[in-house]
Design an enzyme around this catalytic site. Sequence first.
Site, PDB file in Angstrom:
ATOM      1  CB  CYS A 108      -0.986  -0.023   1.170  1.00  0.00           C
ATOM      2  SG  CYS A 108      -2.328   1.192   1.008  1.00  0.00           S
ATOM      3  CG  HIS A 194      -3.506  -3.106   3.405  1.00  0.00           C
ATOM      4  ND1 HIS A 194      -2.417  -2.776   4.172  1.00  0.00           N
ATOM      5  CD2 HIS A 194      -4.020  -1.933   2.960  1.00  0.00           C
ATOM      6  CE1 HIS A 194      -2.276  -1.451   4.215  1.00  0.00           C
ATOM      7  NE2 HIS A 194      -3.241  -0.925   3.482  1.00  0.00           N
ATOM      8  CD  GLU A 196      -1.002  -5.739   5.539  1.00  0.00           C
ATOM      9  OE1 GLU A 196      -1.015  -4.524   5.832  1.00  0.00           O
ATOM     10  OE2 GLU A 196      -1.028  -6.142   4.359  1.00  0.00           O
TER      11      GLU A 196
END
Length: 247
Positions: A108, A194, A196
Amino acid sequence: MSQSLRIAVLECDTPIDPIKSEYGPYGDIFESHLKEGLRRINANVSLQLTKINVVQPFAEYPKPEDFDAVLLTGSKHDSYKDEPWILTLTRFVQDCYLIHHKPVIGICFGHQIIARALGARVGPNVSGWEVAVESVDLTSAGRRLLGKDTLAIHMMHRDIVYEVPPGCVNLGATLICGVQGLYVPKRILCVQGHPEYNEFMVSELLKLRRGMLGEAVYEDGMARVGREHDGLVFAETMCRFALEILE
């Protein structure tokens, strides 16, 4: 004997309290994410992470000889601003790429900083925010790298990369963001989304930013936040990318 994979995680922000209380700082979040990626590809490698908060004044950056790859996390900060720590981070990425030839991974904000470091324009998206699970249409390069035609991934951004830097290829696009990832073999891997993040994390961020996002974006995001996504597919890809330096 297993090899060691040394990754320097440059923490470009601190998670909001509900996320930090549950999962820890971004270095810990990415440690768990990368370990799962290594497990999924059956890599006989021990992961050694150095975690540095680069937002704090006088942050001590790692020396090139002390890491195999570097990872830049996401952030609430604006990648196009000329704040001292952002300029220092951008120069560090330039040095990793141009001088030390170290692999750089960006998530990002980290994706945007890498693009900026390589000469691309970054800034706010006039089309607005992308939030929650979105489907990215992958380019031919993205399909080869990820083994899929589309990538479902959590988003939480308004700033974007406007152009592909020289020497890089674009990994994919959505309707309102044409550069969703960048790739140079053994050198650059980054993504606008993202990988994660999970449902809990994005739900908390949507709640916090509800007023900023507006009701329509908030409600749409909450409706999609629980969808299945390919975060672990990208974790595997990050691990394979980083491991190439050990070959």
